[in-house]
Write a protein that holds these residues in place. Structure first.
Motif, PDB file in Angstrom:
ATOM      1  N   TRP A   1       0.923  -1.155   0.110  1.00 30.79           N
ATOM      2  CA  TRP A   1      -0.068  -0.081   0.039  1.00 30.79           C
ATOM      3  C   TRP A   1       0.787   1.215   0.188  1.00 30.79           C
ATOM      4  O   TRP A   1       0.497   2.293  -0.437  1.00 30.79           O
ATOM      5  CB  TRP A   1      -0.877  -0.148   1.127  1.00 30.79           C
ATOM      6  CG  TRP A   1      -0.253   0.216   2.626  1.00 30.79           C
ATOM      7  CD1 TRP A   1       0.120  -0.957   3.291  1.00 30.79           C
ATOM      8  CD2 TRP A   1       0.178   1.246   3.270  1.00 30.79           C
ATOM      9  NE1 TRP A   1       0.754  -0.305   4.638  1.00 30.79           N
ATOM     10  CE2 TRP A   1       0.752   1.067   4.403  1.00 30.79           C
ATOM     11  CE3 TRP A   1       0.083   2.725   2.896  1.00 30.79           C
ATOM     12  CZ2 TRP A   1       1.139   1.913   5.446  1.00 30.79           C
ATOM     13  CZ3 TRP A   1       0.280   3.721   3.783  1.00 30.79           C
ATOM     14  CH2 TRP A   1       0.922   3.373   5.087  1.00 30.79           C
ATOM     15  N   GLN A   2       2.064   1.218   0.435  1.00 35.70           N
ATOM     16  CA  GLN A   2       3.008   2.224   0.650  1.00 35.70           C
ATOM     17  C   GLN A   2       3.416   2.702  -1.030  1.00 35.70           C
ATOM     18  O   GLN A   2       4.041   3.953  -0.945  1.00 35.70           O
ATOM     19  CB  GLN A   2       3.999   2.173   1.392  1.00 35.70           C
ATOM     20  CG  GLN A   2       3.514   1.643   2.644  1.00 35.70           C
ATOM     21  CD  GLN A   2       3.823   0.248   3.005  1.00 35.70           C
ATOM     22  OE1 GLN A   2       3.518  -0.598   2.165  1.00 35.70           O
ATOM     23  NE2 GLN A   2       4.170  -0.339   4.267  1.00 35.70           N
ATOM     24  N   ALA A   3       3.507   1.853  -1.954  1.00 31.01           N
ATOM     25  CA  ALA A   3       4.072   2.104  -3.241  1.00 31.01           C
ATOM     26  C   ALA A   3       3.564   3.107  -3.873  1.00 31.01           C
ATOM     27  O   ALA A   3       2.560   3.351  -3.766  1.00 31.01           O
ATOM     28  CB  ALA A   3       3.931   0.911  -4.097  1.00 31.01           C
ATOM     29  N   PRO A   4       4.487   4.086  -4.371  1.00 35.63           N
ATOM     30  CA  PRO A   4       3.937   5.391  -5.071  1.00 35.63           C
ATOM     31  C   PRO A   4       2.930   5.033  -6.311  1.00 35.63           C
ATOM     32  O   PRO A   4       3.228   4.054  -6.827  1.00 35.63           O
ATOM     33  CB  PRO A   4       5.159   6.064  -5.461  1.00 35.63           C
ATOM     34  CG  PRO A   4       6.329   4.874  -5.442  1.00 35.63           C
ATOM     35  CD  PRO A   4       5.895   3.963  -4.689  1.00 35.63           C
ATOM     36  N   GLN A   5       2.084   5.804  -6.453  1.00 32.35           N
ATOM     37  CA  GLN A   5       1.043   5.622  -7.747  1.00 32.35           C
ATOM     38  C   GLN A   5       1.867   5.571  -9.012  1.00 32.35           C
ATOM     39  O   GLN A   5       1.291   5.515  -9.863  1.00 32.35           O
ATOM     40  CB  GLN A   5       0.028   6.752  -7.394  1.00 32.35           C
ATOM     41  CG  GLN A   5      -0.817   6.439  -6.291  1.00 32.35           C
ATOM     42  CD  GLN A   5      -1.498   4.960  -6.403  1.00 32.35           C
ATOM     43  OE1 GLN A   5      -2.134   4.556  -7.309  1.00 32.35           O
ATOM     44  NE2 GLN A   5      -1.347   4.354  -5.144  1.00 32.35           N
ATOM     45  N   GLU A   6       2.920   6.411  -9.113  1.00 34.41           N
ATOM     46  CA  GLU A   6       3.588   6.528 -10.508  1.00 34.41           C
ATOM     47  C   GLU A   6       4.213   5.478 -11.041  1.00 34.41           C
ATOM     48  O   GLU A   6       4.650   5.355 -12.066  1.00 34.41           O
ATOM     49  CB  GLU A   6       4.541   7.830 -10.413  1.00 34.41           C
ATOM     50  CG  GLU A   6       5.588   7.456  -9.492  1.00 34.41           C
ATOM     51  CD  GLU A   6       5.527   8.175  -7.883  1.00 34.41           C
ATOM     52  OE1 GLU A   6       6.563   8.473  -7.422  1.00 34.41           O
ATOM     53  OE2 GLU A   6       4.443   8.341  -7.624  1.00 34.41           O
ATOM     54  N   LEU A   7       4.179   4.300 -10.172  1.00 30.62           N
ATOM     55  CA  LEU A   7       4.827   3.143 -10.722  1.00 30.62           C
ATOM     56  C   LEU A   7       3.915   2.747 -12.019  1.00 30.62           C
ATOM     57  O   LEU A   7       2.585   2.595 -12.000  1.00 30.62           O
ATOM     58  CB  LEU A   7       4.778   2.063  -9.743  1.00 30.62           C
ATOM     59  CG  LEU A   7       5.836   2.126  -8.588  1.00 30.62           C
ATOM     60  CD1 LEU A   7       5.524   0.907  -7.663  1.00 30.62           C
ATOM     61  CD2 LEU A   7       6.898   2.325  -9.023  1.00 30.62           C
ATOM     62  N   ASP A   8       4.662   2.422 -13.324  1.00 30.05           N
ATOM     63  CA  ASP A   8       3.621   2.382 -14.549  1.00 30.05           C
ATOM     64  C   ASP A   8       3.547   0.674 -14.573  1.00 30.05           C
ATOM     65  O   ASP A   8       3.916  -0.250 -13.845  1.00 30.05           O
ATOM     66  CB  ASP A   8       4.470   2.856 -15.730  1.00 30.05           C
ATOM     67  CG  ASP A   8       5.567   2.358 -16.029  1.00 30.05           C
ATOM     68  OD1 ASP A   8       5.807   0.965 -15.936  1.00 30.05           O
ATOM     69  OD2 ASP A   8       6.595   2.937 -16.383  1.00 30.05           O
ATOM     70  N   GLU A   9       2.476   0.435 -15.243  1.00 30.79           N
ATOM     71  CA  GLU A   9       2.252  -0.842 -15.647  1.00 30.79           C
ATOM     72  C   GLU A   9       3.093  -1.954 -15.897  1.00 30.79           C
ATOM     73  O   GLU A   9       2.816  -2.948 -16.151  1.00 30.79           O
ATOM     74  CB  GLU A   9       0.586  -1.038 -16.093  1.00 30.79           C
ATOM     75  CG  GLU A   9      -0.453  -0.614 -15.182  1.00 30.79           C
ATOM     76  CD  GLU A   9      -1.745  -0.535 -16.071  1.00 30.79           C
ATOM     77  OE1 GLU A   9      -1.798  -1.265 -16.920  1.00 30.79           O
ATOM     78  OE2 GLU A   9      -2.759  -0.410 -15.478  1.00 30.79           O
TER      79      GLU A   9
END
Length: 210
Positions: free
Chosen positions: A133-141
Motif C-alpha cells: 500500500w505504500q508504493a507510489p502511484q507513479e509506478l507504471d504497469e
C-alpha cells in the motif's frame, strides 16, 4: 525520536563500547544493536536509538565524528519495534492463507528490512502484479520503477540496485516467473545482510506456496 544509525568502525576490542559511550553522552538511549558485518578489520552495526529531539542526519554524523575511524553510513527514522519478530508474523500469515503467499510477502516484507514499499513484477514482461500500500502511484504497469526496467533485474540471484531517489533490492522468486523489488529513499543502500534476510524468508514463502 526513534532513529536507526548504520555505523562502520574499526573492529577492535572496546570499539563497540566506545560507540555506546558516545551515544550515551549525547543523550541517546540505545534500544537495539544488530551486527551486519565483521570483516576486513571493520564492523558494520545498526543501532536503534531513542534520540532527544528531532536531529538531522548531519547533526548525528557531526556528533559521532569524535570517534576515530567512525563512518556514519546512514541515519533515518525507523518503524522497527526492538525485540519484535516480524519474520515469524509474516510466515504465520502466509501459512494461514497460502493462496495469497506472495501478496502477503509483498505487503509485509518492507517491515523486515526498513524498506518503504515493495512490488511484485512478472519476470517475463515486467507487468506489475502486486504492490504494497505504500508504493507510489507513479509506478507504471510495465514495471517502470523510475528508470529501472525488468531487464535490469538479475534473473537468478538477489541484487542491490539504485535508480533516481530509490535504493532498491531485487529478489527473484524461486521456481516462479516473479520478481519482488523493495525500495527506500532514506538511509543507505541495502546491506547484504538485509538482502540475505529477505531472501531467506522469501524462500520459505515459496515453499509454502508451492
Amino acid at each position: 525520536m526513534i532513529l536507526r544509525l548504520r555505523v562502520s568502525f574499526p573492529d577492535r576490542p572496546g570499539a563497540l563500547g566506545q560507540v555506546a559511550r558516545v551515544l550515551g553522552t549525547l543523550g541517546a538511549d540505545i534500544l537495539q544493536v544488530t551486527v551486519l558485518e565483521r570483516e576486513t578489520g571493520r564492523a558494520v552495526d545498526d543501532f536503534i536509538v531513542s534520540w532527544p529531539g528531532t536531529p538531522s542526519a548531519e547533526t548525528v554524523r557531526d556528533r559521532l565524528s569524535v570517534i576515530p575511524g567512525m563512518r556514519v553510513e546512514g541515519v533515518w527514522p525507523t518503524r522497527e519495534t526492538p525485540g519484535a519478530a516480524p519474520d515469524y508474523d509474516l510466515l504465520r500469515h502466509v501459512a494461514a492463507e497460502p493462496s495469497r503467499a506472495y501478496a502477503t510477502f509483498v505487503d509485509a516484507v518492507p517491515g523486515l528490512v526498513e524498506a518503504e514499499w515493495a512490488v511484485a513484477l512478472s519476470s517475463g514482461d515486467g507487468h506489475l502484479i502486486h504492490r504494497s500500500w505504500q508504493a507510489p502511484q507513479e509506478l507504471d504497469e510495465s514495471g517502470g520503477l523510475v528508470g529501472v526496467k525488468i531487464g535490469d533485474l538479475t534473473p537468478l540471484r538477489p541484487a542491490v540496485l539504485a535508480s533516481g531517489p530509490y535504493r532498491l533490492m531485487s529478489l527473484p522468486v524461486p521456481g516462479v516467473s516473479l520478481h519482488v523489488v523493495l525500495a527506500r529513499t532514506e538511509g543507505p543502500p541495502f546491506h547484504r545482510a538485509e538482502v540475505d534476510r529477505a531472501n531467506r524468508v522469501l524462500e520459505i514463502v515459496s515453499t509454502i506456496a508451492s
